[in-house]
Write a protein that holds these residues in place. Sequence first.
Motif, PDB file in Angstrom:
ATOM      1  N   SER A 184     -39.959 119.663  70.890  1.00  0.00           N
ATOM      2  CA  SER A 184     -40.511 120.903  70.535  1.00  0.00           C
ATOM      3  C   SER A 184     -40.956 121.269  69.390  1.00  0.00           C
ATOM      4  O   SER A 184     -40.863 120.470  68.443  1.00  0.00           O
ATOM      5  CB  SER A 184     -39.357 121.830  70.926  1.00  0.00           C
ATOM      6  OG  SER A 184     -38.397 121.732  69.905  1.00  0.00           O
ATOM      7  N   HIS A 185     -42.040 122.225  69.405  1.00  0.00           N
ATOM      8  CA  HIS A 185     -42.420 122.737  67.928  1.00  0.00           C
ATOM      9  C   HIS A 185     -41.697 124.146  67.338  1.00  0.00           C
ATOM     10  O   HIS A 185     -41.397 124.739  68.186  1.00  0.00           O
ATOM     11  CB  HIS A 185     -44.112 122.841  67.866  1.00  0.00           C
ATOM     12  CG  HIS A 185     -44.740 121.744  67.901  1.00  0.00           C
ATOM     13  ND1 HIS A 185     -44.746 120.464  67.243  1.00  0.00           N
ATOM     14  CD2 HIS A 185     -46.050 121.214  69.155  1.00  0.00           C
ATOM     15  CE1 HIS A 185     -45.419 119.552  67.707  1.00  0.00           C
ATOM     16  NE2 HIS A 185     -46.191 120.135  68.726  1.00  0.00           N
ATOM     17  N   THR A 186     -41.565 124.178  66.114  1.00  0.00           N
ATOM     18  CA  THR A 186     -40.866 125.478  65.768  1.00  0.00           C
ATOM     19  C   THR A 186     -42.234 126.436  65.531  1.00  0.00           C
ATOM     20  O   THR A 186     -43.429 126.048  65.422  1.00  0.00           O
ATOM     21  CB  THR A 186     -40.279 125.033  64.094  1.00  0.00           C
ATOM     22  OG1 THR A 186     -41.275 124.558  63.164  1.00  0.00           O
ATOM     23  CG2 THR A 186     -39.290 124.120  64.175  1.00  0.00           C
ATOM     24  N   PRO A 187     -41.817 127.597  65.348  1.00  0.00           N
ATOM     25  CA  PRO A 187     -42.865 128.730  65.038  1.00  0.00           C
ATOM     26  C   PRO A 187     -43.609 128.438  63.799  1.00  0.00           C
ATOM     27  O   PRO A 187     -45.028 128.734  63.808  1.00  0.00           O
ATOM     28  CB  PRO A 187     -42.015 129.876  64.858  1.00  0.00           C
ATOM     29  CG  PRO A 187     -40.549 129.539  65.389  1.00  0.00           C
ATOM     30  CD  PRO A 187     -40.267 128.428  65.403  1.00  0.00           C
ATOM     31  N   ALA A 188     -43.219 127.859  62.744  1.00  0.00           N
ATOM     32  CA  ALA A 188     -43.847 127.436  61.440  1.00  0.00           C
ATOM     33  C   ALA A 188     -44.745 126.336  61.768  1.00  0.00           C
ATOM     34  O   ALA A 188     -45.958 126.418  61.477  1.00  0.00           O
ATOM     35  CB  ALA A 188     -42.807 127.112  60.364  1.00  0.00           C
ATOM     36  N   GLU A 189     -44.290 125.129  62.747  1.00  0.00           N
ATOM     37  CA  GLU A 189     -45.137 124.132  63.072  1.00  0.00           C
ATOM     38  C   GLU A 189     -46.337 124.849  63.842  1.00  0.00           C
ATOM     39  O   GLU A 189     -47.514 124.401  63.619  1.00  0.00           O
ATOM     40  CB  GLU A 189     -44.406 123.006  63.855  1.00  0.00           C
ATOM     41  CG  GLU A 189     -43.536 122.492  63.089  1.00  0.00           C
ATOM     42  CD  GLU A 189     -42.691 121.574  63.566  1.00  0.00           C
ATOM     43  OE1 GLU A 189     -42.028 120.479  62.932  1.00  0.00           O
ATOM     44  OE2 GLU A 189     -42.585 121.624  64.963  1.00  0.00           O
ATOM     45  N   MET A 190     -45.968 125.840  65.019  1.00  0.00           N
ATOM     46  CA  MET A 190     -47.054 126.260  65.628  1.00  0.00           C
ATOM     47  C   MET A 190     -48.304 126.982  64.939  1.00  0.00           C
ATOM     48  O   MET A 190     -49.283 127.030  65.231  1.00  0.00           O
ATOM     49  CB  MET A 190     -46.333 127.225  66.758  1.00  0.00           C
ATOM     50  CG  MET A 190     -45.973 126.550  67.800  1.00  0.00           C
ATOM     51  SD  MET A 190     -46.612 125.382  68.625  1.00  0.00           S
ATOM     52  CE  MET A 190     -48.171 126.468  69.292  1.00  0.00           C
ATOM     53  N   LYS A 191     -47.903 127.675  63.717  1.00  0.00           N
ATOM     54  CA  LYS A 191     -48.726 128.168  62.800  1.00  0.00           C
ATOM     55  C   LYS A 191     -49.677 127.250  62.325  1.00  0.00           C
ATOM     56  O   LYS A 191     -50.941 127.279  62.193  1.00  0.00           O
ATOM     57  CB  LYS A 191     -48.059 129.151  61.823  1.00  0.00           C
ATOM     58  CG  LYS A 191     -49.086 130.119  60.728  1.00  0.00           C
ATOM     59  CD  LYS A 191     -48.127 130.636  59.859  1.00  0.00           C
ATOM     60  CE  LYS A 191     -49.193 131.398  59.072  1.00  0.00           C
ATOM     61  NZ  LYS A 191     -50.240 130.582  58.342  1.00  0.00           N
ATOM     62  N   THR A 192     -48.936 126.197  61.779  1.00  0.00           N
ATOM     63  CA  THR A 192     -50.012 125.298  61.162  1.00  0.00           C
ATOM     64  C   THR A 192     -50.892 124.436  62.203  1.00  0.00           C
ATOM     65  O   THR A 192     -51.904 124.175  61.838  1.00  0.00           O
ATOM     66  CB  THR A 192     -48.892 123.898  60.665  1.00  0.00           C
ATOM     67  OG1 THR A 192     -47.954 124.607  59.648  1.00  0.00           O
ATOM     68  CG2 THR A 192     -49.751 122.872  60.045  1.00  0.00           C
ATOM     69  N   ILE A 193     -50.298 124.201  63.378  1.00  0.00           N
ATOM     70  CA  ILE A 193     -51.146 123.820  64.456  1.00  0.00           C
ATOM     71  C   ILE A 193     -52.373 124.843  64.874  1.00  0.00           C
ATOM     72  O   ILE A 193     -53.492 124.376  64.843  1.00  0.00           O
ATOM     73  CB  ILE A 193     -50.298 123.566  65.741  1.00  0.00           C
ATOM     74  CG1 ILE A 193     -49.211 122.381  65.636  1.00  0.00           C
ATOM     75  CG2 ILE A 193     -51.170 123.107  67.066  1.00  0.00           C
ATOM     76  CD1 ILE A 193     -48.216 122.322  66.677  1.00  0.00           C
ATOM     77  N   LYS A 194     -52.205 125.858  64.767  1.00  0.00           N
ATOM     78  CA  LYS A 194     -53.185 127.130  64.998  1.00  0.00           C
ATOM     79  C   LYS A 194     -54.224 126.900  63.812  1.00  0.00           C
ATOM     80  O   LYS A 194     -55.241 126.840  64.401  1.00  0.00           O
ATOM     81  CB  LYS A 194     -52.603 128.267  65.018  1.00  0.00           C
ATOM     82  CG  LYS A 194     -53.521 129.400  65.408  1.00  0.00           C
ATOM     83  CD  LYS A 194     -53.064 130.829  65.415  1.00  0.00           C
ATOM     84  CE  LYS A 194     -54.216 131.931  65.639  1.00  0.00           C
ATOM     85  NZ  LYS A 194     -53.463 133.446  65.660  1.00  0.00           N
ATOM     86  N   ASP A 195     -53.630 126.850  62.614  1.00  0.00           N
ATOM     87  CA  ASP A 195     -54.569 126.790  61.476  1.00  0.00           C
ATOM     88  C   ASP A 195     -55.485 125.457  61.462  1.00  0.00           C
ATOM     89  O   ASP A 195     -56.577 125.355  61.107  1.00  0.00           O
ATOM     90  CB  ASP A 195     -53.912 126.747  60.081  1.00  0.00           C
ATOM     91  CG  ASP A 195     -53.250 128.144  59.900  1.00  0.00           C
ATOM     92  OD1 ASP A 195     -53.660 129.161  60.531  1.00  0.00           O
ATOM     93  OD2 ASP A 195     -52.291 128.226  59.146  1.00  0.00           O
ATOM     94  N   VAL A 196     -54.735 124.267  61.678  1.00  0.00           N
ATOM     95  CA  VAL A 196     -55.520 123.033  61.933  1.00  0.00           C
ATOM     96  C   VAL A 196     -56.570 123.042  62.970  1.00  0.00           C
ATOM     97  O   VAL A 196     -57.664 122.594  62.912  1.00  0.00           O
ATOM     98  CB  VAL A 196     -54.540 121.971  61.905  1.00  0.00           C
ATOM     99  CG1 VAL A 196     -55.302 120.470  61.978  1.00  0.00           C
ATOM    100  CG2 VAL A 196     -53.706 121.839  60.657  1.00  0.00           C
ATOM    101  N   GLY A 197     -56.227 123.417  64.026  1.00  0.00           N
ATOM    102  CA  GLY A 197     -56.883 123.538  65.169  1.00  0.00           C
ATOM    103  C   GLY A 197     -58.097 124.358  65.016  1.00  0.00           C
ATOM    104  O   GLY A 197     -59.308 123.992  65.534  1.00  0.00           O
ATOM    105  N   SER A 198     -58.083 125.569  64.408  1.00  0.00           N
ATOM    106  CA  SER A 198     -59.321 126.387  64.037  1.00  0.00           C
ATOM    107  C   SER A 198     -60.160 125.801  63.178  1.00  0.00           C
ATOM    108  O   SER A 198     -61.353 126.052  63.176  1.00  0.00           O
ATOM    109  CB  SER A 198     -58.587 127.792  63.410  1.00  0.00           C
ATOM    110  OG  SER A 198     -57.906 128.454  64.265  1.00  0.00           O
ATOM    111  N   SER A 199     -59.752 124.818  62.131  1.00  0.00           N
ATOM    112  CA  SER A 199     -60.489 124.129  61.376  1.00  0.00           C
ATOM    113  C   SER A 199     -61.657 123.171  61.952  1.00  0.00           C
ATOM    114  O   SER A 199     -62.465 122.777  61.511  1.00  0.00           O
ATOM    115  CB  SER A 199     -59.902 123.425  60.429  1.00  0.00           C
ATOM    116  OG  SER A 199     -59.133 122.308  60.758  1.00  0.00           O
ATOM    117  N   VAL A 200     -61.154 122.884  63.486  1.00  0.00           N
ATOM    118  CA  VAL A 200     -62.133 122.157  64.175  1.00  0.00           C
ATOM    119  C   VAL A 200     -62.519 122.679  65.449  1.00  0.00           C
ATOM    120  O   VAL A 200     -62.818 121.922  66.373  1.00  0.00           O
ATOM    121  CB  VAL A 200     -61.505 120.621  64.572  1.00  0.00           C
ATOM    122  CG1 VAL A 200     -61.448 119.910  63.383  1.00  0.00           C
ATOM    123  CG2 VAL A 200     -60.014 120.676  65.047  1.00  0.00           C
ATOM    124  N   CYS A 201     -62.524 124.105  65.307  1.00  0.00           N
ATOM    125  CA  CYS A 201     -63.050 124.851  66.477  1.00  0.00           C
ATOM    126  C   CYS A 201     -62.357 124.808  67.670  1.00  0.00           C
ATOM    127  O   CYS A 201     -62.867 124.565  68.866  1.00  0.00           O
ATOM    128  CB  CYS A 201     -64.763 124.715  66.980  1.00  0.00           C
ATOM    129  SG  CYS A 201     -65.664 125.050  65.546  1.00  0.00           S
TER     130      CYS A 201
END
Length: 224
Positions: A184-201
């Motif tokens: 599982s991913h924590t809420p903080a990890e999910m925020k990081t995932i969202k930010d990193v994903g956005s950086s590559v569209c």
Amino acid sequence: MVQSQKSTTMISWSVRLFVLAVCFTRTVCSQSSTCPQISSIPFQSSFDFDRFAGELKWNVLLYNKIVPIEGLDMPVNKSDLSFLFSRNSNNTQTVTIAGRVRLAPTVAFCLELEGIVDSLSGNAAKLQQNYFNPLTKKLFTFNFWVLHTDYKNLAVVYACEKTMVDGTCNHSDTYLWTLSRGTSHTPAEMKTIKDVGSSVCMDVTHLRHVSHKSPCAAAERLHS
């Protein structure tokens, strides 16, 4: 009078179509302009392969799609793969991949492969996995670029298998996975995932989730 009304209507529709076309073009240009060229994508800085390996497996938790496997007549529908990175006696970077590959609701098989990991273009975070494909009797290679990792429980991995003329990645050949030491991913990890994903569209809200509730025996044998 009727002819005049028809002409006015045609002109009106022509203007509307032109405006829509301009708006669509601007939207597409706006979206594509936010996508970075592959050469400018920021990867994990000072990436340390041995820390990343850590003698612990990484489970794939979220992904947009699976890299096609040559020799299979059907595309991979779902997979609960896990990776174990290490070094062999020759100090070569290696990886063992294990898990269930599902081709259809009733067609699945367990897989375990050992491969070699190369670092590309002098960038330690731009990994490339190389396996012997038992189906084609040839080398099967795919990119595995680490965009971000805390080495403990989160890694965001990206791959581009086709670069466009403008240097960006062809959307249909873009891959994104998230890895966890657990399931599982924590809420903080999910925020990081969202930010990193956005950086590559990449819109991570549409990523598929893997539960790892009933892993293959091969995946369970990996260090955990």
